[in-house]
Design a protein around this motif. Sequence first.
Motif, short mmCIF file in Angstrom:
data_model
loop_
_atom_site.label_atom_id
_atom_site.label_comp_id
_atom_site.label_asym_id
_atom_site.label_seq_id
_atom_site.Cartn_x
_atom_site.Cartn_y
_atom_site.Cartn_z
N GLY A 65 0.82 -1.20 0.00
CA GLY A 65 0.00 0.00 0.00
C GLY A 65 0.85 1.25 0.00
O GLY A 65 2.08 1.20 0.13
N ALA A 66 0.18 2.38 -0.14
CA ALA A 66 0.86 3.68 -0.15
C ALA A 66 0.50 4.46 1.09
O ALA A 66 -0.67 4.55 1.47
CB ALA A 66 0.45 4.48 -1.39
N GLY A 67 1.52 5.02 1.75
CA GLY A 67 1.30 5.85 2.92
C GLY A 67 1.65 7.30 2.65
O GLY A 67 2.25 7.63 1.63
N THR A 68 1.28 8.16 3.57
CA THR A 68 1.50 9.60 3.46
C THR A 68 0.83 10.17 2.22
O THR A 68 1.35 11.08 1.57
CB THR A 68 3.02 9.95 3.48
OG1 THR A 68 3.71 9.06 4.34
CG2 THR A 68 3.23 11.37 4.00
N VAL A 69 -0.35 9.63 1.89
CA VAL A 69 -1.14 10.16 0.77
C VAL A 69 -1.97 11.32 1.32
O VAL A 69 -2.76 11.14 2.25
CB VAL A 69 -2.06 9.08 0.18
CG1 VAL A 69 -2.96 9.66 -0.91
CG2 VAL A 69 -1.23 7.92 -0.36
#
Length: 204
Positions: A65-69
């Motif tokens: 997953g992607a964080g700091t979006v």
Amino acid sequence: MTDIATIMRTSAVIPVLVIDDIATAVPIAEALVAGGLRVLEVTLRTPAALDAIRAMKRVPGAIVGAGTVVNADQFAQVMDAGAEFIVSPGLTERLAEPIIDSGVPFLPGIANAADIMLGMELGLTHFKFFPAEANGGLKALKALAAPFYQCRFCPTGGITAASAPEWLAFDPVLCVGGSWVTPKGATMAEVEAIARAASGFRGS
């Protein structure tokens, strides 16, 4: 596509990854998965992040997953890179609505009761408590969780190998986020060993 609750229950600890060198992305993912931590959060804090998401997704067993979006443009970029879930440090309607509409699992950051109430108005019940230690630690989350009994949390920020088991012993906490599993300068064998220890925190 799975849901955020299932993802949160997959690993007791979600590594919060800051990838500076794309060459390290796959070896780190392989070491973490081998150690039992399959859910990987790649933060958008470096120019290599999007390529790291693409590369790590090729590792068997990894859920990337992607964080700091923090805005819709970043959301579009990480979806193009193949992110399987989205983590944000905070919660706004402008960010949340397109993510919710897309159906991709979403774990927004909350720090107080107003944040949780906004999330619930948007139909969300699973949140990242961030920054966990700076916001009063486990005592603060216990106070917040009481009136919001239907909500579940992933505390992130200041969590360590020493404190993680105590957080995980609190029923509304499904997992914790932490950067300690990939310390700077660690070999991949060391990362795998740290991951293996962390994966056992919840008996998972």
